[in-house]
Write an enzyme that holds these catalytic residues in place. Structure first.
Site, short mmCIF file in Angstrom:
data_model
loop_
_atom_site.label_atom_id
_atom_site.label_comp_id
_atom_site.label_asym_id
_atom_site.label_seq_id
_atom_site.Cartn_x
_atom_site.Cartn_y
_atom_site.Cartn_z
N ASP A 297 0.80 -1.22 0.14
CA ASP A 297 -0.06 -0.18 0.11
C ASP A 297 0.92 1.26 0.02
O ASP A 297 2.19 1.08 0.40
CB ASP A 297 -0.85 0.10 1.30
N ASP A 531 -1.61 -2.62 6.21
CA ASP A 531 -1.75 -2.19 7.55
C ASP A 531 -3.38 -1.89 8.04
O ASP A 531 -3.83 -1.61 9.17
CB ASP A 531 -0.95 -0.83 7.89
N ASP A 535 -7.04 -4.08 3.74
CA ASP A 535 -6.08 -5.06 3.29
C ASP A 535 -6.33 -6.60 3.39
O ASP A 535 -5.65 -7.38 3.00
CB ASP A 535 -4.53 -4.81 3.80
#
Length: 775
Positions: A297, A531, A535
């Site tokens: 990410d 995180d 996700d």
């Protein structure tokens, strides 16, 4: 204020804790001290060793029971190393556990989940995991219960609705009262199924188990046939036949193979623990070492997760004071302390508002906006420009996004919300630009992955232009190849875009999962670093899942590896540790298989030839300890940065086959020479032991190539101990003085051993990699 919103008093909480109503989850037996001891003691091969020792005890051959010392040493080494790894893991696990916001005596405090008691009132925000079953007192949230039910659809929770322990908030915030804690909660009853993700088995362990399965099937019938042939066919006394068969079985047992793997992986856990990387799943180290694609990410991985306010650009006739008041009202309604909200508070730090929202629609990664309706302000919406704007305003937002800024559109209107549907006729008030900050060493980390041939992909919910700009600054190759996944027509061809693009913007949680599955279908081993709760679907799908500890508790719980300092820069060290483990286990395992291959081949040949098995158990213990046992554990813990290549089982067998074949052929040759020259059985046994020991040293030298100072010292030390025991302790190992033709046999074997091994290795390589015919 409602009494329940004040929460329990400290005295009430203490009394409930003393009554056994604390939120203590049932402990898993997996990995406990008792389990570690049981796992290391009661193995198939330990039980087989014990049975062999009993047989030797019955026939009175006490000297040959020396192999029990090796077995006990293996048990001690494995147990101590696993306990050490467990201690490191437990210490880091404690540091990684997230705290829960609890209201007691009318004040908010942070407590560990185990410190909660029945009736506690908790405040849960977006990304938090529900610590125990609870009833919603106020607020609204969308909750993911997939860890409990397997249903991925978000469930809306409002006042009086029930929350289940183990679920987590996708959006919104609630105040909830705990109604069932610990073992009585839903997650307490189904803890293992609720919080663990089933994963495919390790390639390493699967191949190890295949080797052990083959050996286990073959070892008993071969031993029985050899005993029948030795005692019944060659008229050897039953006591001597038992001793010879015990020696044959000892040679065929790969007793240290699993121990070697466990120790190497456990040592990796300890090493990574010192770098604040918590290995939740032992074989996560291996998975990352085999990775060919790493998906990350933007926020929290490439950047440090913090954002700063850059500029507010007013739209139309909007006034700054009006825009700030609308933003302040929205921020006070949604309690989330996300990096974005923290940065937005910098826009209007002096404005305090106690406006009560008439309607609220929390932020959703699917909708990409949040909104609320207020008395006197109307409807206020904040979100992604491409979802809210059109025309010149949208182009202006894109222009700022192209500069690497994160742009949010602040909108207002008069029409109310209809459920979570965006009202029509909203007018833009301002564009709010925020700026990400790259992590200090992210460029070096990206460069490392590039040098290792690992492809980096960026999967983000942000605008693709913004993400592309950040990826370019981080040094990710082909960062200009970006796509807005939300703008693609359905159905999306994930396989095609996974090949074509590097940066994927405006991705939903399911988009991330589908992209990873598409990469896996193309033959890639995919690691995912995440995180946020968005996700989780991707982390579940990935071959290796890595969580940043600064993210949600739920993410940390399902990941194979957790970076406790949320330090992306430690990733190369995890990769190198995985390579060290796999490459060294491959190298060391080939030593074990040399002994096993030679013993199997020799046993099978002796079923057909008129010879007695030449070794005594104590002689095989001497050879295997100095040429296999000690060296393999030293090699398994050495640094090794080579890339992981090929199939583990094929690599190990092809490395071991030349050594195993050459030792078997030379041993048979020595037995033939003994028969031709009518040498006593004790002399033939001694010659075979010396030849096997020397050939084993040749295998060790070839395995250690290229030599470094540690490997060179290891070879000299093992050879020195072997010579020392042969010269100074001959009677212990049934050795006799060497004379006459015996020297010729030994010198011939000394010349032939390296030639045979190098020649067989060349033949095997030729068959493994045949030259392609030229058209």
């Amino acid at each position: 204020m409602d009494a329940k919103m004040i929460g329990l008093t400290a005295q009430q909480a203490k009394q409930l804790g003393e009554q056994g109503k604390a939120n203590i989850m049932p402990k898993s037996k997996e990995g406990g001290v008792g389990e570690i001891l049981y796992r290391n003691i009661f193995t198939l091969f330990n039980l087989l060793n014990l049975a062999l020792a009993v047989l030797l005890l019955i026939v009175g051959s006490y000297r040959n029971m020396l192999f029990l010392g090796v077995a006990i040493s293996n048990i001690l080494i494995g147990t101590i190393q696993e306990l050490r790894a467990k201690k490191t893991h437990d210490r880091l696990k404690l540091l990684s556990e997230g705290k829960v916001t609890v209201i007691r005596d009318g004040r908010e405090i942070s407590l560990m989940p185990s410190e909660l008691v029945l009736g506690d009132v908790t405040r849960l925000l977006r990304g938090d995991q529900v610590p125990a079953d609870a009833k919603v007192l106020s607020g609204r949230a969308h909750v993911d219960e997939s860890l409990l039910t397997g249903e991925s659809r978000a469930v809306e929770k409002m006042q009086d609705d029930e929350l289940f322990a183990g679920s987590f908030l996708l959006e919104g915030n609630v105040v909830a009262e705990l109604t069932a804690i610990g073992a009585q909660s839903y997650a307490g009853k189904l803890q293992l199924s609720a919080r663990k993700v089933k994963r495919s088995s390790s390639v390493l362990m699967r191949d190890m188990q295949r080797i052990i399965r083959i050996v286990s099937i073959a070892i008993v019938p071969l031993a029985l046939l050899l005993f029948w042939k030795t005692h019944g066919g060659l008229d050897v006394e039953i006591e001597d036949a038992v001793i010879k068969c015990v020696a044959a079985v000892l040679g065929m047992i790969p007793e240290g193979l699993i121990l070697l793997t466990s120790i190497a992986l456990a040592a990796g856990v300890v090493r990574l623990g010192k770098r604040n990387a918590l290995v939740n799943e032992l074989y996560g180290i291996e998975s990352l070492a085999r990775t060919s694609v790493v998906c990350v990410d933007k926020t929290g991985t490439l950047t440090n997760g913090e954002m700063t306010f850059d500029v507010m650009i007013l739209q139309g006739t909007a006034k700054r004071a009006q825009a700030e008041e609308c933003l302040a009202a929205l921020l006070s309604t949604f309690y989330d302390q996300t990096p974005t909200n923290i940065a937005l508070h910098q826009v209007c730090p002096e404005i305090l508002t106690n406006r009560e929202a008439l309607q609220t629609v929390p932020f959703s990664s699917e909708r990409k906006w949040s909104g609320a309706r207020f008395e006197g302000l109307g409807t206020v919406v904040l979100g992604a420009p491409e979802c809210l704007l059109a025309g010149a305003a949208l182009e202006e937002a894109k222009a700022h996004a192209a500069q690497g800024l994160r742009v949010l559109a602040l909108m207002s209107g008069d029409e109310p919300f209809s459920g979570d549907v965006l009202p029509s006729h909203l007018q833009p008030m301002a564009l709010i630009c925020l700026r990400d900050t790259l992590r200090p060493l992210v460029r070096e980390t990206v460069r490392y992955f590039g040098e290792q041939g690992v492809c980096l992909k960026v999967l983000s919910g942000d605008h693709p232009l913004t993400v592309s700009h950040v990826a370019h600054d981080a040094g990710i190759p082909n960062a200009q190849a970006y796509v807005d996944v939300s703008a693609l027509p359905s159905p999306i061809d994930y396989a095609a875009i996974a090949k074509e693009y590097t940066v994927f913007g405006r991705v939903s949680p399911n988009d991330k999962r589908f992209l990873i599955e598409a990469m896996q279908a193309q033959g890639d081993n995919v690691a995912m670093v995440g995180d946020g709760v968005n996700d989780i679907p991707a982390l579940k799908a990935a071959d290796c899942s890595i969580a940043m500890a600064c993210g949600s508790d739920a993410v940390c719980r399902i990941a194979q590896i957790t970076l406790l300092n949320s330090d992306f820069e430690v990733m190369p060290e995890i990769v190198l540790e995985g390579r060290r483990v796999i490459n060294n286990i491959t190298r060391a395992s080939s030593l074990f298989l040399v002994k096993n291959i030679f013993s199997f081949i020799l046993t099978i040949l002796l079923l057909l030839l008129p010879f007695i098995y030449p070794f005594m158990p104590i002689q095989l213990t001497l050879v295997s300890t100095l040429t296999v046992g000690i060296p393999s554990f030293v090699l398994a813990l050495q640094p090794n940065k080579e890339r992981v290549q090929g199939n583990f089982l094929r690599n190990v067998v092809t490395r071991a086959l030349p050594g195993g074949l050459s030792v078997a052929f030379l041993t048979i040759g020595a037995m033939v020479m003994g028969a031709v020259h009518q040498l006593p059985e004790e002399v033939t046994s001694m010659l075979c032991t010396l030849i096997a020991g020397y050939s084993g040293m040749v295998v060790l030298v070839l395995t250690c190539l290229p030599l470094d100072w540690l490997r060179f010292v290891l070879i000299l030390f093992m050879a020195g101990i072997f010579l020392f025991l042969v010269v100074l302790c001959p009677s212990v190992f049934y050795f006799l003085p060497i004379e006459g033709i015996q020297w010729h046999v030994l010198l011939g074997a000394a010349v032939l051993a390296p030639i045979l091994q190098l020649g067989l290795a060349a033949i095997i390589r030729r068959f493994r990699h045949p030259r392609r015919s030229v058209e």
